[in-house]
Design a protein around this motif. Sequence first.
Motif, PDB file in Angstrom:
ATOM      1  N   GLY B  15     -36.874 -27.561 -57.365  1.00 22.49           N
ATOM      2  CA  GLY B  15     -36.462 -28.506 -56.319  1.00 22.49           C
ATOM      3  C   GLY B  15     -37.644 -28.918 -55.466  1.00 22.49           C
ATOM      4  N   ALA B  16     -38.430 -27.932 -55.037  1.00 24.08           N
ATOM      5  CA  ALA B  16     -39.590 -28.211 -54.195  1.00 24.08           C
ATOM      6  C   ALA B  16     -40.577 -29.102 -54.932  1.00 24.08           C
ATOM      7  N   ALA B  17     -40.752 -28.822 -56.237  1.00 26.40           N
ATOM      8  CA  ALA B  17     -41.692 -29.614 -57.031  1.00 26.40           C
ATOM      9  C   ALA B  17     -41.252 -31.072 -57.077  1.00 26.40           C
ATOM     10  N   ILE B  18     -39.943 -31.296 -57.291  1.00 28.31           N
ATOM     11  CA  ILE B  18     -39.437 -32.677 -57.353  1.00 28.31           C
ATOM     12  C   ILE B  18     -39.636 -33.380 -56.010  1.00 28.31           C
ATOM     13  N   PRO B 246     -31.411 -46.569 -60.133  1.00 31.28           N
ATOM     14  CA  PRO B 246     -31.453 -46.047 -58.764  1.00 31.28           C
ATOM     15  C   PRO B 246     -30.437 -44.926 -58.547  1.00 31.28           C
ATOM     16  N   GLY B 247     -29.304 -45.000 -59.238  1.00 26.41           N
ATOM     17  CA  GLY B 247     -28.303 -43.934 -59.114  1.00 26.41           C
ATOM     18  C   GLY B 247     -28.874 -42.607 -59.577  1.00 26.41           C
ATOM     19  N   ILE B 248     -29.576 -42.621 -60.710  1.00 21.06           N
ATOM     20  CA  ILE B 248     -30.193 -41.387 -61.213  1.00 21.06           C
ATOM     21  C   ILE B 248     -31.232 -40.876 -60.212  1.00 21.06           C
ATOM     22  N   ALA B 249     -32.015 -41.811 -59.646  1.00 22.41           N
ATOM     23  CA  ALA B 249     -33.032 -41.398 -58.667  1.00 22.41           C
ATOM     24  C   ALA B 249     -32.382 -40.691 -57.480  1.00 22.41           C
ATOM     25  N   ILE B 250     -31.289 -41.271 -56.973  1.00 30.29           N
ATOM     26  CA  ILE B 250     -30.588 -40.650 -55.836  1.00 30.29           C
ATOM     27  C   ILE B 250     -30.078 -39.264 -56.231  1.00 30.29           C
ATOM     28  N   ALA B 251     -29.465 -39.176 -57.410  1.00 36.26           N
ATOM     29  CA  ALA B 251     -28.886 -37.910 -57.851  1.00 36.26           C
ATOM     30  C   ALA B 251     -29.968 -36.838 -57.992  1.00 36.26           C
ATOM     31  N   VAL B 252     -31.098 -37.219 -58.623  1.00 35.98           N
ATOM     32  CA  VAL B 252     -32.150 -36.231 -58.863  1.00 35.98           C
ATOM     33  C   VAL B 252     -32.751 -35.743 -57.542  1.00 35.98           C
ATOM     34  N   LEU B 253     -33.032 -36.659 -56.622  1.00 35.97           N
ATOM     35  CA  LEU B 253     -33.652 -36.260 -55.360  1.00 35.97           C
ATOM     36  C   LEU B 253     -32.672 -35.435 -54.509  1.00 35.97           C
ATOM     37  N   SER B 254     -31.385 -35.832 -54.504  1.00 35.04           N
ATOM     38  CA  SER B 254     -30.389 -35.060 -53.755  1.00 35.04           C
ATOM     39  C   SER B 254     -30.297 -33.652 -54.319  1.00 35.04           C
ATOM     40  N   LEU B 259     -31.281 -27.769 -54.250  1.00 36.36           N
ATOM     41  CA  LEU B 259     -31.864 -26.575 -54.878  1.00 36.36           C
ATOM     42  C   LEU B 259     -32.846 -25.912 -53.918  1.00 36.36           C
ATOM     43  N   LEU B 260     -33.676 -26.764 -53.280  1.00 33.52           N
ATOM     44  CA  LEU B 260     -34.662 -26.247 -52.341  1.00 33.52           C
ATOM     45  C   LEU B 260     -33.968 -25.518 -51.187  1.00 33.52           C
ATOM     46  N   GLY B 261     -32.929 -26.137 -50.647  1.00 32.89           N
ATOM     47  CA  GLY B 261     -32.207 -25.544 -49.517  1.00 32.89           C
ATOM     48  C   GLY B 261     -31.561 -24.221 -49.895  1.00 32.89           C
ATOM     49  N   ASP B 262     -30.905 -24.208 -51.055  1.00 32.38           N
ATOM     50  CA  ASP B 262     -30.268 -22.979 -51.533  1.00 32.38           C
ATOM     51  C   ASP B 262     -31.287 -21.859 -51.674  1.00 32.38           C
ATOM     52  N   GLY B 263     -32.421 -22.205 -52.291  1.00 33.32           N
ATOM     53  CA  GLY B 263     -33.471 -21.211 -52.502  1.00 33.32           C
ATOM     54  C   GLY B 263     -34.015 -20.703 -51.187  1.00 33.32           C
ATOM     55  N   LEU B 264     -34.254 -21.637 -50.257  1.00 32.55           N
ATOM     56  CA  LEU B 264     -34.778 -21.241 -48.944  1.00 32.55           C
ATOM     57  C   LEU B 264     -33.816 -20.300 -48.244  1.00 32.55           C
ATOM     58  N   ARG B 265     -32.518 -20.586 -48.364  1.00 32.38           N
ATOM     59  CA  ARG B 265     -31.520 -19.748 -47.700  1.00 32.38           C
ATOM     60  C   ARG B 265     -31.613 -18.309 -48.213  1.00 32.38           C
ATOM     61  N   ASP B 266     -31.672 -18.171 -49.544  1.00 28.57           N
ATOM     62  CA  ASP B 266     -31.776 -16.818 -50.100  1.00 28.57           C
ATOM     63  C   ASP B 266     -33.091 -16.165 -49.695  1.00 28.57           C
ATOM     64  N   TRP B 267     -34.139 -16.975 -49.689  1.00 25.08           N
ATOM     65  CA  TRP B 267     -35.475 -16.441 -49.483  1.00 25.08           C
ATOM     66  C   TRP B 267     -35.666 -15.988 -48.032  1.00 25.08           C
ATOM     67  N   LEU B 268     -35.104 -16.777 -47.105  1.00 18.28           N
ATOM     68  CA  LEU B 268     -35.305 -16.479 -45.682  1.00 18.28           C
ATOM     69  C   LEU B 268     -34.254 -15.518 -45.131  1.00 18.28           C
ATOM     70  N   ASP B 269     -33.219 -15.210 -45.930  1.00 19.46           N
ATOM     71  CA  ASP B 269     -32.154 -14.341 -45.446  1.00 19.46           C
ATOM     72  C   ASP B 269     -32.722 -12.969 -45.081  1.00 19.46           C
ATOM     73  N   PRO B 270     -32.627 -12.593 -43.798  1.00 19.31           N
ATOM     74  CA  PRO B 270     -33.227 -11.321 -43.388  1.00 19.31           C
ATOM     75  C   PRO B 270     -32.581 -10.121 -44.062  1.00 19.31           C
ATOM     76  N   LYS B 271     -31.333 -10.276 -44.491  1.00 19.70           N
ATOM     77  CA  LYS B 271     -30.655  -9.137 -45.104  1.00 19.70           C
ATOM     78  C   LYS B 271     -31.247  -8.790 -46.459  1.00 19.70           C
ATOM     79  N   GLN B 272     -31.909  -9.775 -47.074  1.00 20.66           N
ATOM     80  CA  GLN B 272     -32.479  -9.512 -48.401  1.00 20.66           C
ATOM     81  C   GLN B 272     -33.928  -9.090 -48.328  1.00 20.66           C
ATOM     82  N   ARG B 273     -34.418  -8.964 -47.093  1.00 25.25           N
ATOM     83  CA  ARG B 273     -35.838  -8.657 -46.951  1.00 25.25           C
ATOM     84  C   ARG B 273     -36.111  -7.208 -47.316  1.00 25.25           C
TER      85      ARG B 273
END
Lengths: 246, 273
Positions: B15-18, B246-254, B259-273
């Motif tokens: 996600g971050a790469a995209i 353009p529809g594909i572009a919107i879908a891919v970027l969204s 994906l980035l947000g989901d990953g960040l949530r898991d990564w920053l979750d203090p309980k998993q530290r």
Amino acid sequence: MIEARGITARHGDNVVVRDVSFDVADGESFGIVGESGSGKSTLLRVIAGLHRDWSGELSVAGKKQDRDRPHDFGRVVSMVFQDPYGSLHPRQTVGRALAEPLIVQGIRYDAARIDAALRDVGLDASHRARYPHQLSGGQRQRVAIARALMLEPRLLLLDEPTSALDASVQADILALLRRVRQARGMSFVLVSHSLAIVEALCERAAVMQQGSFVEEVSAGDLRRGNLHNSYARELFAASRGFRRAF
Amino acid sequence: MVAPSRRFPPLATLGAAIVVASALIAFAAPLLAPYAPYAQDLAHRLEPPGGAHWLGTDELGRDILSRLIYGARVTLGIVALVSVVTAPVGLLVGCVAGYFGGWVEAVLMRVTDIFLALPRLILALAFVAALGPGIENAVLAIAIVSWPPYARVARAESLTLRHAEFIDAARLAGASGGRIVLRHIMPLCLPSVIVRMSLDMAGVILIAAGLGFLGLGAQPPTPEWGAMIATGRQYMLDHWWVAAMPGIAIAVLSLAFNLLGDGLRDWLDPKQR
């Protein structure tokens, strides 16, 4: 140092401190003993100005105190909390935590002052850049004590400062507190559920039950168990029994 | 720093790469785009993908790939502007409400509730209709409807911090309410707001595209993805690529932002530290 008259404090509708009066002389160390929920911590927070719902008359260092404390109150009174894991900001380095009281009070400082404060509590300059999660419980409590001493207060409030630590660390922290008090001639108000810790640190103590002082005794009488109130005697017997169990 | 040493989740890395790639493409649009985004060529209108035009041409013979590349500027610009405006506002409102409590909290959170009670796209539509169509107003409208979730998140975090002993210690030392909120509480609320923000960016893209589609966002001939779908709609059956690209572009970027947000949530979750 403290003159308290008829202090009553509430948590919502519950009266947790009921008409408590006491004095603490300059340089004296005063203990408050009681079981959980006796109102002793709330009483301490009233003195600190952290608990607002109270009535009565309170003077600290000769000045009558209101609900809102003056900005420089932190230069007179400071506090060490029970939980060394909760009393340090998790994203601040030790150096930043120690500098905070100085910044807030507009006092110029340099790294040497922070290092000196760390040495005073048995840590060293290498701890300055650490985060709390990189320290042990005992080290954290030392940092908390160093922070409380930053503004060179005349009164230190101690809320169960050792109860979250294991026994060997407890003894170190008690020795540190005793040394700090001797060196600086400060007054202490110590709240604890343990008679042994109060005995070790205080000249005088009050036994608190359900929001009221039931007895005030000297440290000597406390040590000998020379108590009049039946609840205080029970507490004394319980603590002796606990000791024999070791 | 307290950054956990665990590996960043692979899907979030994708996600971050995209997201990073899109940002680079948007930045270097004039270098990458094979044609000018506005250049019309009526002799080659509605050409299918392949040949000289990799993704085909639209109804005015404009190269769709070039328009997508330039459109990334518009879309990412909107996302960036909205984030820059909304996250600090929401964070401040939430932290102030959570720390001070009482009537301050009651007022701030009821206002937040009112905004949350209305569907975001509908509310944004109403604001754009009132302000007039255009990208600036679309950004403003999206920002107005996007801050409340941040306020909610920040308030929930602040509530748990309000009675923390390190906050008591700061108060006792004489720190003002403003200082405690800005220096002590906000830094601790930041990770959850950042996570929320990256999850929200997908929503912002969709709202921006929605406004563009309805003709209330970017105006023609601006190559905004939503507006491109809107014009492609007329040719959907015979010339699918005009709307689909353009529809594909919107879908891919969204998806990438999610994906980035989901990953960040898991990564920053203090309980998993």
